[in-house]
Design a protein around this motif. Structure first.
Motif, PDB file in Angstrom:
ATOM      1  N   ASN A  29       2.264  11.466   8.922  1.00 26.82           N
ATOM      2  CA  ASN A  29       2.050  10.464   8.072  1.00 26.82           C
ATOM      3  C   ASN A  29       1.912  10.704   6.525  1.00 26.82           C
ATOM      4  OD1 ASN A  29       2.328   8.393  10.104  1.00 26.82           O
ATOM      5  ND2 ASN A  29      -0.159   8.486  10.513  1.00 26.82           N
ATOM      6  N   LEU A  30       0.992  11.874   6.318  1.00 29.48           N
ATOM      7  CA  LEU A  30       0.798  12.368   5.021  1.00 29.48           C
ATOM      8  C   LEU A  30       2.108  12.728   4.292  1.00 29.48           C
ATOM      9  CD1 LEU A  30      -1.660  15.031   3.939  1.00 29.48           C
ATOM     10  CD2 LEU A  30       0.489  15.264   3.246  1.00 29.48           C
ATOM     11  N   VAL A  31       3.298  13.195   4.928  1.00 25.45           N
ATOM     12  CA  VAL A  31       4.273  13.705   4.436  1.00 25.45           C
ATOM     13  C   VAL A  31       5.037  12.508   3.976  1.00 25.45           C
ATOM     14  CG1 VAL A  31       6.719  14.719   5.070  1.00 25.45           C
ATOM     15  CG2 VAL A  31       4.395  15.994   5.654  1.00 25.45           C
ATOM     16  N   MET A  32       5.009  11.399   5.051  1.00 26.34           N
ATOM     17  CA  MET A  32       5.899  10.242   4.994  1.00 26.34           C
ATOM     18  C   MET A  32       5.446   9.437   3.739  1.00 26.34           C
ATOM     19  SD  MET A  32       8.515   8.402   6.148  1.00 26.34           S
ATOM     20  CE  MET A  32       8.732   8.414   4.328  1.00 26.34           C
ATOM     21  N   ASP A  33       4.110   9.323   3.608  1.00 30.40           N
ATOM     22  CA  ASP A  33       3.360   8.563   2.434  1.00 30.40           C
ATOM     23  C   ASP A  33       3.955   9.304   0.915  1.00 30.40           C
ATOM     24  OD1 ASP A  33       1.692   6.563   1.648  1.00 30.40           O
ATOM     25  OD2 ASP A  33       0.492   8.041   0.853  1.00 30.40           O
ATOM     26  N   ALA A  34       3.968  10.737   1.154  1.00 26.16           N
ATOM     27  CA  ALA A  34       4.350  11.418  -0.120  1.00 26.16           C
ATOM     28  C   ALA A  34       5.739  11.326  -0.475  1.00 26.16           C
ATOM     29  CB  ALA A  34       3.798  12.870   0.202  1.00 26.16           C
ATOM     30  N   VAL A  35       6.629  11.246   0.518  1.00 28.81           N
ATOM     31  CA  VAL A  35       8.072  11.309   0.067  1.00 28.81           C
ATOM     32  C   VAL A  35       8.478   9.681   0.241  1.00 28.81           C
ATOM     33  CG1 VAL A  35       8.272  13.239   1.118  1.00 28.81           C
ATOM     34  CG2 VAL A  35       9.058  11.234   2.397  1.00 28.81           C
ATOM     35  N   ARG A  36       7.702   8.843   0.071  1.00 26.42           N
ATOM     36  CA  ARG A  36       8.384   7.286   0.118  1.00 26.42           C
ATOM     37  C   ARG A  36       9.217   7.100  -1.173  1.00 26.42           C
ATOM     38  NH1 ARG A  36       5.133   3.212  -0.596  1.00 26.42           N
ATOM     39  NH2 ARG A  36       3.408   4.494  -1.417  1.00 26.42           N
ATOM     40  N   SER A  92       3.531   1.856   4.070  1.00 25.64           N
ATOM     41  CA  SER A  92       4.037   0.760   3.295  1.00 25.64           C
ATOM     42  C   SER A  92       5.298   1.026   2.731  1.00 25.64           C
ATOM     43  CB  SER A  92       3.063   0.730   1.954  1.00 25.64           C
ATOM     44  OG  SER A  92       3.528  -0.160   1.204  1.00 25.64           O
ATOM     45  N   ARG A  93       5.979  -0.077   2.460  1.00 27.59           N
ATOM     46  CA  ARG A  93       7.466   0.070   1.988  1.00 27.59           C
ATOM     47  C   ARG A  93       7.567  -0.439   0.378  1.00 27.59           C
ATOM     48  NH1 ARG A  93       7.872   1.113   6.903  1.00 27.59           N
ATOM     49  NH2 ARG A  93       9.481   0.696   8.295  1.00 27.59           N
ATOM     50  N   ASN A  94       6.413  -0.780  -0.163  1.00 26.64           N
ATOM     51  CA  ASN A  94       6.317  -1.164  -1.576  1.00 26.64           C
ATOM     52  C   ASN A  94       6.666  -0.016  -2.568  1.00 26.64           C
ATOM     53  OD1 ASN A  94       5.287  -3.769  -0.882  1.00 26.64           O
ATOM     54  ND2 ASN A  94       3.247  -3.196  -0.815  1.00 26.64           N
ATOM     55  N   GLY A  95       7.541  -0.504  -3.490  1.00 28.57           N
ATOM     56  CA  GLY A  95       7.954   0.653  -4.208  1.00 28.57           C
ATOM     57  C   GLY A  95       8.855   2.025  -3.851  1.00 28.57           C
ATOM     58  N   ALA A  96       9.192   1.964  -2.488  1.00 31.74           N
ATOM     59  CA  ALA A  96       9.815   3.085  -2.037  1.00 31.74           C
ATOM     60  C   ALA A  96      11.309   3.192  -1.945  1.00 31.74           C
ATOM     61  CB  ALA A  96       9.573   2.991  -0.602  1.00 31.74           C
ATOM     62  N   LYS A  97      11.588   4.487  -2.407  1.00 31.71           N
ATOM     63  CA  LYS A  97      12.916   4.989  -2.489  1.00 31.71           C
ATOM     64  C   LYS A  97      13.586   5.110  -1.036  1.00 31.71           C
ATOM     65  CE  LYS A  97      13.465   6.113  -7.297  1.00 31.71           C
ATOM     66  NZ  LYS A  97      13.746   7.268  -8.244  1.00 31.71           N
ATOM     67  N   ALA A  98      12.780   5.594  -0.367  1.00 33.97           N
ATOM     68  CA  ALA A  98      12.855   6.017   0.982  1.00 33.97           C
ATOM     69  C   ALA A  98      13.400   4.683   1.819  1.00 33.97           C
ATOM     70  CB  ALA A  98      11.690   6.657   1.773  1.00 33.97           C
ATOM     71  N   GLN A  99      14.591   5.041   2.708  1.00 32.36           N
ATOM     72  CA  GLN A  99      15.247   4.078   3.463  1.00 32.36           C
ATOM     73  C   GLN A  99      14.988   4.232   4.838  1.00 32.36           C
ATOM     74  OE1 GLN A  99      19.472   3.580   2.603  1.00 32.36           O
ATOM     75  NE2 GLN A  99      18.781   3.337   0.455  1.00 32.36           N
ATOM     76  N   PHE A 100      14.201   3.282   5.741  1.00 33.52           N
ATOM     77  CA  PHE A 100      13.963   3.497   7.039  1.00 33.52           C
ATOM     78  C   PHE A 100      15.235   2.752   8.174  1.00 33.52           C
ATOM     79  CE2 PHE A 100      10.243   3.595   4.554  1.00 33.52           C
ATOM     80  CZ  PHE A 100       9.291   4.434   5.295  1.00 33.52           C
ATOM     81  N   HIS A 101      15.725   3.634   8.899  1.00 33.80           N
ATOM     82  CA  HIS A 101      16.832   3.527   9.643  1.00 33.80           C
ATOM     83  C   HIS A 101      16.732   3.167  11.031  1.00 33.80           C
ATOM     84  CE1 HIS A 101      19.638   4.305   5.990  1.00 33.80           C
ATOM     85  NE2 HIS A 101      18.712   5.338   5.984  1.00 33.80           N
TER      86      HIS A 101
END
Length: 394
Positions: free
Chosen positions: A240-247, A262-271
């Motif tokens: 979770n820490l890593v995911m939040d950092a790389v969003r 949270s997906r707000n402002g994220a460039k990461a894409q969840f497939h």
């Protein structure tokens, strides 16, 4: 080696990853001149089919992962002993998961582990046979990725993160249903051990337990429960820490269980979840492959080994193994703080050509001594010891 090598291919693992790994090791065993038989343990009748195959004879040894088939019996006798066929059980997880499979005392069952840390736990606390065996999963042959390594211009400029997530608040809610003493132990240990490996679990659990009058042994159902709960909790909390950092970076996330992020402002894409084979096909097109190790020091996650083979920069947490054998990739490793995760990701994205060159150099150094072919050879050598695979008092 005279006789066939029987490999129990189980399709029930997440994304069929264990099945894929077993197929790869089967190819390596076959390349060494062995007659390999892949047995599909994928229907309700497979135990009966397997027993009939064992009774037919001409099997030198069998290989399984995560204990599939290890507990089978024939007329009350362990099936492998009855058939006089050694079984090498290659486990990816800590013995706290399905512990009954890790305590079987029989010379025909060789307790093997992908991570040396877990083999050490077996012989320190469980000691069923007085011996356990560590075989790194190994770097797969580059032929698994026919086009690798792709030139930088042919890649998508993104980072792959294949991981299942989980909201750790739900785990904590469950812990609050424990008896007060157990609540104290599990919460205190989880906090203290966040930056540590499973090798440090027992000393911490014993210390916190003794404060409450509970003296714990490493081969105990309560101990196994606590280790299992804390292990899963810390691994998910780290993820979770890593995911939040790389969003906010160009990351493609493959895996379920991320609705709490949270997906707000994220460039990461969840497939969402994707099959193991899809991951293998897509991997070479990425610049980086992000992973987290399962609280071990003696090896690295198989995604690191696969990334090296694919010519993709492995990004993950640093441990004793990575620092010793992969020093050129340390700039792309992190400890579990947000800042360190961001620095590792940015190091790859800021200078991808340099990062890929370091990856290729590391692959060239490790491809033979830590290759999957070496793993297959080790398994064959260890199986030859089955006649001595028993405690001296047995």
């Amino acid at each position: 080696m005279a006789g066939k090598i029987l490999i129990l291919r189980w399709a029930g693992s997440a994304y069929d990853s264990l099945g894929g790994l077993l197929e790869l090791i089967a190819q390596e065993l076959a390349a060494q001149g062995s007659h390999v038989v892949l047995f599909s343990a994928d229907d309700k009748d497979w135990p009966d089919r397997l027993i009939e195959l064992l009774k037919a004879g001409d099997i030198a040894f069998a290989l399984t992962m995560s204990g599939i088939g290890a507990e089978m019996t024939i007329d009350g006798t362990m099936a492998w002993e009855a058939a006089k066929v050694p079984l090498f059980n290659w486990s990816c997880d800590h013995p706290c998961y399905f512990p009954s499979r890790h305590v079987i005392r029989n010379r025909y069952l060789l307790h093997g582990y992908v991570f040396p840390d877990h083999a050490r736990y077996n012989i320190t606390h469980l000691k069923p046979n007085g011996a356990a065996f560590a075989v790194h999963l190994g770097i797969p042959p580059r032929g698994l990725f026919p086009q690798a390594p792709l030139p930088l211009a042919s890649r998508n400029g993104r980072i792959m993160f294949t991981k299942t997530g989980h909201d750790t608040n739900k785990i904590e809610t469950n812990w609050r249903n424990y008896l007060p003493d157990l609540q104290m132990i599990v919460f205190a240990a989880a906090e203290e051990l966040f930056h540590r490996s499973t090798a440090d679990f027992m000393p911490a659990l014993r210390r916190f337990g003794e404060q409450r009058g509970i003296f714990l042994d490493g081969d105990n159902q309560l101990t196994m429960l606590l280790i299992r709960e804390i292990d899963a909790y810390i691994r998910f909390k780290r993820a979770n820490l890593v995911m939040d950092a790389v969003r906010r970076y160009p990351v493609d996330v493959f895996g379920s269980g991320w609705d709490h992020i949270s997906r707000n402002g994220a460039k990461a894409q969840f497939h969402g979840a994707a099959p193991w084979r899809t991951m293998i096909e897509q991997l070479p097109h990425y610049v980086g492959c992000l992973s987290t190790n399962p609280l071990v020091e003696g090896s690295v996650h198989d995604r690191t080994f696969f990334a090296l083979s694919a010519g993709v920069v492995p990004i993950g947490d640093s441990n004793e193994f990575s620092r010793m054998y992969m020093p050129g990739l340390e700039p792309y490793t992190f400890g579990f703080t947000r800042e360190q995760v961001e620095q590792a990701v940015e190091a790859v994205l800021a200078a991808p050509a340099e990062a890929l060159a370091c990856t290729e150099t590391t692959w060239q150094t490790l491809a033979v001594p830590f290759g999957m072919r070496r793993a297959a050879h080790q398994i064959m050598q260890f199986v030859n010891l089955h006649g001595l695979n028993a405690r001296s008092s047995a």
